[in-house]
Design an enzyme around this catalytic site. Structure first.
Site, mmCIF file in Angstrom:
data_model
loop_
_atom_site.group_PDB
_atom_site.id
_atom_site.type_symbol
_atom_site.label_atom_id
_atom_site.label_comp_id
_atom_site.label_asym_id
_atom_site.label_seq_id
_atom_site.Cartn_x
_atom_site.Cartn_y
_atom_site.Cartn_z
ATOM 1 N N ASN A 110 0.872 -1.179 0.000
ATOM 2 C CA ASN A 110 0.000 0.000 0.000
ATOM 3 C C ASN A 110 0.907 1.226 0.000
ATOM 4 O O ASN A 110 1.491 1.567 1.016
ATOM 5 C CB ASN A 110 -0.883 -0.049 1.260
ATOM 6 C CG ASN A 110 -1.674 1.228 1.469
ATOM 7 O OD1 ASN A 110 -1.753 2.072 0.580
ATOM 8 N ND2 ASN A 110 -2.257 1.368 2.660
ATOM 9 N N TRP A 111 1.004 1.847 -1.163
ATOM 10 C CA TRP A 111 1.948 2.976 -1.287
ATOM 11 C C TRP A 111 1.413 4.252 -0.646
ATOM 12 O O TRP A 111 2.115 5.250 -0.571
ATOM 13 C CB TRP A 111 2.273 3.226 -2.775
ATOM 14 C CG TRP A 111 3.029 2.096 -3.427
ATOM 15 C CD1 TRP A 111 3.460 0.936 -2.831
ATOM 16 C CD2 TRP A 111 3.448 2.015 -4.806
ATOM 17 N NE1 TRP A 111 4.115 0.149 -3.755
ATOM 18 C CE2 TRP A 111 4.127 0.785 -4.976
ATOM 19 C CE3 TRP A 111 3.317 2.862 -5.910
ATOM 20 C CZ2 TRP A 111 4.667 0.387 -6.194
ATOM 21 C CZ3 TRP A 111 3.853 2.467 -7.131
ATOM 22 C CH2 TRP A 111 4.524 1.240 -7.271
ATOM 23 N N LYS A 112 0.157 4.247 -0.263
ATOM 24 C CA LYS A 112 -0.478 5.434 0.340
ATOM 25 C C LYS A 112 -0.260 6.663 -0.561
ATOM 26 O O LYS A 112 -0.236 6.501 -1.781
ATOM 27 C CB LYS A 112 0.045 5.637 1.767
ATOM 28 C CG LYS A 112 -0.115 4.364 2.599
ATOM 29 C CD LYS A 112 0.089 4.556 4.072
ATOM 30 C CE LYS A 112 -0.088 3.214 4.784
ATOM 31 N NZ LYS A 112 0.008 3.314 6.230
ATOM 32 N N HIS A 114 -9.430 1.030 5.095
ATOM 33 C CA HIS A 114 -8.108 1.207 5.712
ATOM 34 C C HIS A 114 -8.230 2.145 6.917
ATOM 35 O O HIS A 114 -9.024 3.088 6.898
ATOM 36 C CB HIS A 114 -7.114 1.775 4.691
ATOM 37 C CG HIS A 114 -5.726 1.800 5.234
ATOM 38 N ND1 HIS A 114 -5.262 2.829 6.013
ATOM 39 C CD2 HIS A 114 -4.732 0.895 5.161
ATOM 40 C CE1 HIS A 114 -4.021 2.548 6.391
ATOM 41 N NE2 HIS A 114 -3.670 1.385 5.890
ATOM 42 N N GLU A 122 -6.611 4.556 7.954
ATOM 43 C CA GLU A 122 -6.469 6.001 7.710
ATOM 44 C C GLU A 122 -7.760 6.587 7.141
ATOM 45 O O GLU A 122 -8.079 7.755 7.374
ATOM 46 C CB GLU A 122 -5.253 6.250 6.799
ATOM 47 C CG GLU A 122 -3.963 6.084 7.597
ATOM 48 C CD GLU A 122 -2.810 5.444 6.862
ATOM 49 O OE1 GLU A 122 -2.777 5.500 5.618
ATOM 50 O OE2 GLU A 122 -1.919 4.872 7.542
ATOM 51 N N GLU A 166 -5.144 -5.061 10.806
ATOM 52 C CA GLU A 166 -4.094 -4.080 11.032
ATOM 53 C C GLU A 166 -4.384 -3.333 12.331
ATOM 54 O O GLU A 166 -5.176 -2.379 12.334
ATOM 55 C CB GLU A 166 -4.051 -3.068 9.888
ATOM 56 C CG GLU A 166 -3.816 -3.679 8.531
ATOM 57 C CD GLU A 166 -3.327 -2.625 7.541
ATOM 58 O OE1 GLU A 166 -2.186 -2.741 7.089
ATOM 59 O OE2 GLU A 166 -4.069 -1.688 7.258
ATOM 60 N N GLY A 195 2.648 2.188 10.818
ATOM 61 C CA GLY A 195 3.589 3.292 10.646
ATOM 62 C C GLY A 195 4.327 3.671 11.910
ATOM 63 O O GLY A 195 4.990 4.711 11.962
ATOM 64 N N SER A 198 3.557 -2.214 10.338
ATOM 65 C CA SER A 198 5.014 -2.259 10.500
ATOM 66 C C SER A 198 5.613 -3.616 10.119
ATOM 67 O O SER A 198 6.554 -4.080 10.765
ATOM 68 C CB SER A 198 5.409 -1.860 11.919
ATOM 69 O OG SER A 198 4.999 -0.521 12.187
ATOM 70 N N GLY A 223 2.883 -1.101 4.315
ATOM 71 C CA GLY A 223 2.916 0.318 3.989
ATOM 72 C C GLY A 223 4.343 0.766 3.717
ATOM 73 O O GLY A 223 4.896 0.554 2.636
ATOM 74 N N GLY A 224 4.983 1.347 4.725
ATOM 75 C CA GLY A 224 6.318 1.947 4.567
ATOM 76 C C GLY A 224 7.328 1.072 3.836
ATOM 77 O O GLY A 224 8.031 1.545 2.925
HETATM 78 P P1 PGA Z 1 2.946 0.246 7.697
HETATM 79 O O1 PGA Z 1 1.470 0.459 7.059
HETATM 80 O O2 PGA Z 1 3.486 -1.029 7.098
HETATM 81 O O3 PGA Z 1 3.712 1.461 7.256
HETATM 82 O O4 PGA Z 1 2.775 0.140 9.153
HETATM 83 C C1 PGA Z 1 0.592 -0.627 6.901
HETATM 84 C C2 PGA Z 1 -0.712 -0.135 6.303
HETATM 85 O O5 PGA Z 1 -1.164 0.946 6.667
HETATM 86 O O6 PGA Z 1 -1.338 -0.821 5.467
#
Ligand code: PGA
Length: 251
Positions: free
Chosen positions: A9-11, A96, A98, A168, A174, A214, A235-236
């Site tokens: 997930n590149w956000k 998600h 966010e 998650e 993050g 993470s 994500g990251g």
């Molecule tokens: P993260 O994000 O790996 O940066 O913790 C995961 C996500 O939000 O899908």
């Protein structure tokens, strides 16, 4: 056998040129190697076309990070399932954290989005997870179970067969904090038991349940080999080919 998925997930990162470059690097790293999972990348909308072109003919799938539930019309700024599918996507994230916690999306909207994704031929990855306050109050399982039931409840078996779930914990996204393998695996078991009640053992056994929060190359192996964890939503660490491939091929 249940499908396994590692999705990046590149956000809101990488423009279409940077995204196409990263897609090319990922393909380079997959050359002559066969992953034990389906590999998915989920760029921002503006990069879908360019990244889709870079991935054309490869085994890597494309996904979007969100959708709107109407098919077309006066919804300024929104994108429909049909548009996402036409851009080459197979997957779309729904719910998600966010979007739940920054954009305020809740049960009714997420139910509509999930059903619109299915109607549009997409496979939704439905995200669930508790806040730190909920975990500390001993309400993590209750929260996650409610999130699963209130949006997925009522789907038929055909619809459910297209859905993957991502657990998650919000406090792990993050932050560099990861749920212990035992905690993650335990929650995945709770989700699978609930799916069994809602849809029967067969469907529950076929639904991929990914872990997110993470995930990095150095914790991927333990997480991905735990019971009931069928992949990762990253994500990251999905923003660089080395770290993403280190999760696709955990050592
Ligand atoms: P993260 O994000 O790996 O940066 O913790 C995961 C996500 O939000 O899908």
């Amino acid at each position: 056998m249940r499908k396994r998925i590692v999705a990046g997930n590149w956000k809101m990162n990488l423009d279409h040129r940077e995204g196409a470059r990263l897609a090319g690097e990922i393909l380079g790293g997959l050359k002559n190697r066969v992953p034990q999972c389906e590999v998915v990348v989920m760029p921002p909308f503006t990069s879908l076309h360019a990244v889709g072109e870079a991935l054309r003919g490869s085994s890597v799938s494309l996904g979007a990070q969100d959708l709107w539930h109407e098919e077309s019309g006066a919804f300024t700024g929104e994108v429909s399932a049909g548009m996402i599918s036409a851009a080459g996507c197979r997957y779309v994230l729904v719910g998600h954290s966010e979007r739940r916690h920054i954009l305020g999306e809740g049960r009714d909207l997420l139910s509509k989005k999930l059903r619109a994704a299915l109607k549009g031929g997409l496979s939704p990855i439905y995200c669930v997870g508790e806040l730190i306050e909920e975990r500390e109050a001993g309400r993590a399982e209750e929260t996650v179970s409610r999130q699963v039931e209130e949006v997925l409840g009522g789907l038929d078996a055909v619809g459910m067969s297209k859905v993957a779930i991502a657990y998650e914990p919000v406090w792990a996204i993050g932050t560099g904090k990861t749920a212990t393998t035992g905690d993650a695996s335990g929650m995945h078991g709770v989700i699978r038991d609930l799916l069994s009640k809602l849809f029967g053992r067969g469907t529950a056994g076929e639904t991929p349940i990914l872990y997110g929060g993470s995930v990095k190359p150095d914790n991927a192996r333990a997480l991905l080999s735990a019971d009931d964890i069928d992949g990762a939503l990253v994500g990251g660490a999905s923003l660089a080919s080395d770290s993403f491939l280190g999760i696709v091929f955990p050592t």
